[in-house]
Design a protein around this motif. Structure first.
Motif, PDB file in Angstrom:
ATOM      1  N   LYS A   4       3.412   7.827  -0.094  1.00  0.00           N
ATOM      2  CA  LYS A   4       2.193   7.937   0.706  1.00  0.00           C
ATOM      3  C   LYS A   4       1.358   6.679   0.491  1.00  0.00           C
ATOM      4  O   LYS A   4       1.641   5.853  -0.388  1.00  0.00           O
ATOM      5  N   ALA A   5       0.303   6.537   1.285  1.00  0.00           N
ATOM      6  CA  ALA A   5      -0.572   5.383   1.166  1.00  0.00           C
ATOM      7  C   ALA A   5      -1.450   5.505  -0.068  1.00  0.00           C
ATOM      8  O   ALA A   5      -1.855   6.604  -0.451  1.00  0.00           O
ATOM      9  N   VAL A   6      -1.749   4.375  -0.688  1.00  0.00           N
ATOM     10  CA  VAL A   6      -2.726   4.362  -1.776  1.00  0.00           C
ATOM     11  C   VAL A   6      -4.126   4.448  -1.189  1.00  0.00           C
ATOM     12  O   VAL A   6      -4.990   5.153  -1.705  1.00  0.00           O
ATOM     13  N   GLY A   7      -4.351   3.723  -0.086  1.00  0.00           N
ATOM     14  CA  GLY A   7      -5.619   3.769   0.635  1.00  0.00           C
ATOM     15  C   GLY A   7      -5.368   3.945   2.112  1.00  0.00           C
ATOM     16  O   GLY A   7      -4.415   3.399   2.664  1.00  0.00           O
ATOM     17  N   SER A   8      -6.214   4.709   2.793  1.00  0.00           N
ATOM     18  CA  SER A   8      -5.964   5.081   4.189  1.00  0.00           C
ATOM     19  C   SER A   8      -6.339   3.994   5.195  1.00  0.00           C
ATOM     20  O   SER A   8      -5.981   4.086   6.364  1.00  0.00           O
ATOM     21  N   ASN A  21       0.852  -1.195   0.000  1.00  0.00           N
ATOM     22  CA  ASN A  21       0.000   0.000   0.000  1.00  0.00           C
ATOM     23  C   ASN A  21       0.886   1.241   0.000  1.00  0.00           C
ATOM     24  O   ASN A  21       1.068   1.888   1.017  1.00  0.00           O
ATOM     25  N   ALA A  22       1.461   1.573  -1.162  1.00  0.00           N
ATOM     26  CA  ALA A  22       2.373   2.718  -1.231  1.00  0.00           C
ATOM     27  C   ALA A  22       2.474   3.242  -2.660  1.00  0.00           C
ATOM     28  O   ALA A  22       2.393   2.491  -3.629  1.00  0.00           O
ATOM     29  N   MET A  23       2.683   4.570  -2.750  1.00  0.00           N
ATOM     30  CA  MET A  23       2.890   5.232  -4.035  1.00  0.00           C
ATOM     31  C   MET A  23       3.588   6.576  -3.808  1.00  0.00           C
ATOM     32  O   MET A  23       3.373   7.196  -2.770  1.00  0.00           O
ATOM     33  N   GLN A  61       2.188   0.392  -5.720  1.00  0.00           N
ATOM     34  CA  GLN A  61       2.006  -0.943  -5.136  1.00  0.00           C
ATOM     35  C   GLN A  61       0.644  -0.939  -4.437  1.00  0.00           C
ATOM     36  O   GLN A  61       0.510  -0.533  -3.283  1.00  0.00           O
ATOM     37  N   ASP A  62      -0.370  -1.386  -5.162  1.00  0.00           N
ATOM     38  CA  ASP A  62      -1.758  -1.294  -4.707  1.00  0.00           C
ATOM     39  C   ASP A  62      -2.320  -2.689  -4.478  1.00  0.00           C
ATOM     40  O   ASP A  62      -3.151  -3.177  -5.244  1.00  0.00           O
ATOM     41  N   GLY A  63      -1.872  -3.319  -3.419  1.00  0.00           N
ATOM     42  CA  GLY A  63      -2.319  -4.681  -3.147  1.00  0.00           C
ATOM     43  C   GLY A  63      -3.781  -4.782  -2.769  1.00  0.00           C
ATOM     44  O   GLY A  63      -4.422  -5.810  -2.990  1.00  0.00           O
ATOM     45  N   TRP A  64      -4.329  -3.709  -2.176  1.00  0.00           N
ATOM     46  CA  TRP A  64      -5.709  -3.733  -1.707  1.00  0.00           C
ATOM     47  C   TRP A  64      -6.709  -3.310  -2.782  1.00  0.00           C
ATOM     48  O   TRP A  64      -7.916  -3.378  -2.565  1.00  0.00           O
ATOM     49  N   ASN A 124      -2.085  -0.216   6.449  1.00  0.00           N
ATOM     50  CA  ASN A 124      -0.764   0.326   6.744  1.00  0.00           C
ATOM     51  C   ASN A 124      -0.092   0.823   5.468  1.00  0.00           C
ATOM     52  O   ASN A 124      -0.219   0.219   4.399  1.00  0.00           O
ATOM     53  N   THR A 125       0.651   1.934   5.599  1.00  0.00           N
ATOM     54  CA  THR A 125       1.451   2.427   4.483  1.00  0.00           C
ATOM     55  C   THR A 125       2.750   1.639   4.477  1.00  0.00           C
ATOM     56  O   THR A 125       3.588   1.801   5.366  1.00  0.00           O
ATOM     57  N   GLN A 126       2.920   0.774   3.485  1.00  0.00           N
ATOM     58  CA  GLN A 126       4.111  -0.071   3.431  1.00  0.00           C
ATOM     59  C   GLN A 126       4.353  -0.519   1.995  1.00  0.00           C
ATOM     60  O   GLN A 126       3.421  -0.656   1.214  1.00  0.00           O
TER      61      GLN A 126
END
Length: 328
Positions: free
Chosen positions: A174-178, A113-115, A134-137, A181-183
């Motif tokens: 930053k996080a792709v979705g809030s 979950n990061a961009m 990286q948008d796994g969710w 976790n931002t990782q």
């Protein structure tokens, strides 16, 4: 004489075949393929182990997901506290035996979950940077883009160890979705002589996929609230209990609990039975002490009127936590 020439020709052909470039996969854990070609340069890197189906990519050709991957955790969902310092960087070295044009791919697991995540390709003709999400969710990319080989391009590489693919993040991450976790993950990079076809990039859904997710499990991230009063009102309206999670940024116990909470079976129970609340222990210690909670990584379960059900302080597996959460 003719025999000698034939032997020489065969020897030359043999050397030529041996020198041809071969496909190579490099993974970031010691148990993985060609781990010796992986190097972490800077940043606070962590092992990613649980839950297994989200800890490592399942892209075709990789080692079993049980070996895990490597990740950098920047921020725990619902907080403003930074866990890792920037920048971060790791490299994958193909170390070809002969110059070749190679197709390059990267992959990451579904907990990513990061961009933006920068992929710097150092090749024979120079250097190129490809920025990816990286948008796994699946917050921005429908269905997410984890568990597959994502193309970075085709590049000419020389032999030797001075060329690589570097994965890097900086202050713009930053996080792709809030809700998660931002990782971001340094899992694996693949170099191929021929471009991968659709099946080789993502593969077919495994036959065993259904049994891995228990009935009642959920792929939807926990919808955390951050205000106890609003949560209590919601619990009364929806006739649910409250799950109050006190975490401590950078704390190993809290990271373990976060991983367990992110497992599909636990998410399913929390989303259906509880109003979940995240509280930073370091910023809300007075409230925690009043509730008889004395350390980060503690989960408190409460009825909608605020009366306590139980505190969970020990480290549990996803199945063990799920059993506790189902208590009536």
């Amino acid at each position: 004489m003719h025999k000698s020439i034939a032997t020489a020709i065969l020897a030359i052909l043999s050397l030529s075949i041996c020198a041809q470039a071969q496909d190579i996969i490099i993974e970031s854990r010691p148990e993985g393929q060609n781990f010796q070609n992986y190097q972490e340069l800077e940043g606070k890197w962590l092992d990613s182990n649980e839950p297994v189906i989200r800890a490592k990519s399942s892209a075709p050709g990789l080692s079993a997901q049980t070996i895990g991957a490597r990740k950098v955790l920047f921020q725990i969902a619902g907080t403003s506290s930074t866990v890792a310092f920037l920048p971060t960087a790791a490299r994958f070295f193909p170390k070809l035996s002969a110059p070749a044009k190679m197709n390059v791919y990267a992959t990451w697991p579904s907990a990513s979950n990061a961009m933006p995540v920068h992929y710097v390709i150092k090749h024979a003709d120079g250097e190129e940077t490809v920025d990816l999400i990286q948008d796994g969710w699946g917050n921005q990319i429908r269905g997410g883009n984890a568990d597959q080989w994502v193309p970075l391009g085709a590049f000419n590489f020389n032999s030797g160890a001075d060329q690589y693919v570097e994965i890097r993040t900086d202050a713009k991450v930053k996080a792709v979705g809030s809700a998660a976790n931002t990782q971001y993950y340094s899992d694996a990079v693949r170099f191929t002589v021929e471009p991968l076809g659709p099946a080789a990039m993502k593969g077919a859904a495994p036959v065993s996929a259904a049994p891995q997710v228990a009935p009642g499990a959920s792929t939807t991230p926990i919808n955390w609230m951050f205000d106890i009063t609003s949560a209590q009102n919601a619990a009364k309206t929806q006739k649910k209990r409250i799950l109050l999670y006190f975490f401590l940024p950078g704390n190993a116990a809290s990271m373990k609990v976060d991983d367990t909470l992110n497992s599909p079976i636990v998410r399913g129970i929390v989303n259906s039975m509880y109003i979940p609340v995240r509280m930073d222990f370091s910023q809300n210690s007075q409230m925690a002490y009043q509730l008889q909670i004395f350390k980060g990584g503690t989960i408190g379960l409460y009825e909608s009127d605020g009366s306590p059900v139980m505190h969970i302080t020990e480290r549990l597996t996803a199945d063990e936590l799920a059993a506790r959460l189902r208590v009536q």
